[in-house]
Design a protein around this motif. Sequence first.
Motif, PDB file in Angstrom:
ATOM      1  N   ALA A  35       0.832  -1.200   0.000  1.00 15.67           N
ATOM      2  CA  ALA A  35       0.000   0.000   0.000  1.00 15.67           C
ATOM      3  C   ALA A  35       0.869   1.253   0.000  1.00 15.67           C
ATOM      4  CB  ALA A  35      -0.939  -0.009   1.209  1.00 15.67           C
ATOM      5  N   ALA A  38       2.264   1.662  -3.451  1.00 15.54           N
ATOM      6  CA  ALA A  38       1.231   2.105  -4.386  1.00 15.54           C
ATOM      7  C   ALA A  38       0.931   3.594  -4.218  1.00 15.54           C
ATOM      8  CB  ALA A  38      -0.041   1.283  -4.196  1.00 15.54           C
ATOM      9  N   VAL A  39       0.860   4.063  -2.987  1.00 15.05           N
ATOM     10  CA  VAL A  39       0.579   5.477  -2.729  1.00 15.05           C
ATOM     11  C   VAL A  39       1.733   6.348  -3.221  1.00 15.05           C
ATOM     12  CG1 VAL A  39       0.311   7.184  -0.876  1.00 15.05           C
ATOM     13  CG2 VAL A  39      -1.021   5.086  -0.839  1.00 15.05           C
ATOM     14  N   PHE A  42       1.681   6.391  -6.966  1.00 10.60           N
ATOM     15  CA  PHE A  42       0.567   7.179  -7.492  1.00 10.60           C
ATOM     16  C   PHE A  42       0.851   8.672  -7.361  1.00 10.60           C
ATOM     17  CE2 PHE A  42      -3.649   9.174  -7.143  1.00 10.60           C
ATOM     18  CZ  PHE A  42      -4.186   8.763  -8.356  1.00 10.60           C
ATOM     19  N   GLY A  53      -2.811   5.274 -13.449  1.00 12.23           N
ATOM     20  CA  GLY A  53      -2.574   5.131 -12.012  1.00 12.23           C
ATOM     21  C   GLY A  53      -3.821   4.711 -11.258  1.00 12.23           C
ATOM     22  N   LEU A  54      -4.964   5.284 -11.641  1.00 14.57           N
ATOM     23  CA  LEU A  54      -6.224   4.896 -10.996  1.00 14.57           C
ATOM     24  C   LEU A  54      -6.572   3.440 -11.287  1.00 14.57           C
ATOM     25  CD1 LEU A  54      -8.426   8.084 -11.499  1.00 14.57           C
ATOM     26  CD2 LEU A  54      -7.456   7.199  -9.374  1.00 14.57           C
ATOM     27  N   ILE A  57      -4.352   1.368  -9.036  1.00 17.27           N
ATOM     28  CA  ILE A  57      -4.847   1.342  -7.654  1.00 17.27           C
ATOM     29  C   ILE A  57      -6.051   0.406  -7.540  1.00 17.27           C
ATOM     30  CG2 ILE A  57      -5.927   2.755  -5.851  1.00 17.27           C
ATOM     31  CD1 ILE A  57      -2.946   3.211  -6.048  1.00 17.27           C
ATOM     32  N   PHE A  60      -4.773  -3.070  -7.487  1.00 22.24           N
ATOM     33  CA  PHE A  60      -4.166  -3.327  -6.176  1.00 22.24           C
ATOM     34  C   PHE A  60      -5.239  -3.648  -5.139  1.00 22.24           C
ATOM     35  CE2 PHE A  60      -2.985  -1.584  -2.032  1.00 22.24           C
ATOM     36  CZ  PHE A  60      -1.901  -2.395  -1.736  1.00 22.24           C
ATOM     37  N   LEU A  61      -6.329  -2.888  -5.117  1.00 17.87           N
ATOM     38  CA  LEU A  61      -7.405  -3.146  -4.161  1.00 17.87           C
ATOM     39  C   LEU A  61      -8.080  -4.494  -4.432  1.00 17.87           C
ATOM     40  CD1 LEU A  61      -8.990   0.409  -3.915  1.00 17.87           C
ATOM     41  CD2 LEU A  61      -7.573  -0.765  -2.222  1.00 17.87           C
TER      42      LEU A  61
END
Length: 87
Positions: A35, A38-39, A42, A53-54, A57, A60-61
Motif C-alpha cells: 500500500a 502504491a501510494v 501514485f 494510475g487509478l 490502484i 491493487f485493491l
Amino acid sequence: MSEQKQSTQRTLLGDPGLPGAGLSVAVVMLLVLAAMAAVIGFLRLPDSLLGIGLVGIAVFLAIGARICQARDQHQALYRLLGKRPPP
C-alpha cells in the motif's frame, strides 16, 4: 501419554487459526508495504498518467480483497484435509 505426530504443513506455515481470525502478521506487513509503494507511486505520476494510475490502484485493491477472501477458503480446505475418516 502419547505424543501426536506434528504436521509438516503446520510446522512450516503455522496454525491457520480459527475461521474469521484475520490475516497472519506476514500478510498484513506485505499488504502495508504494498500500500505504501502504491501510494508513493501514485503520487509521483505525471498528470498524463493519472488514468493509468487509478486503474493500477483499482487492481491493487482487487488483489488485496482476493487475499482476504482466500484466507477463509484456505482455512476451510485445511480443516477438511485434517479430518480423519471414521474407522
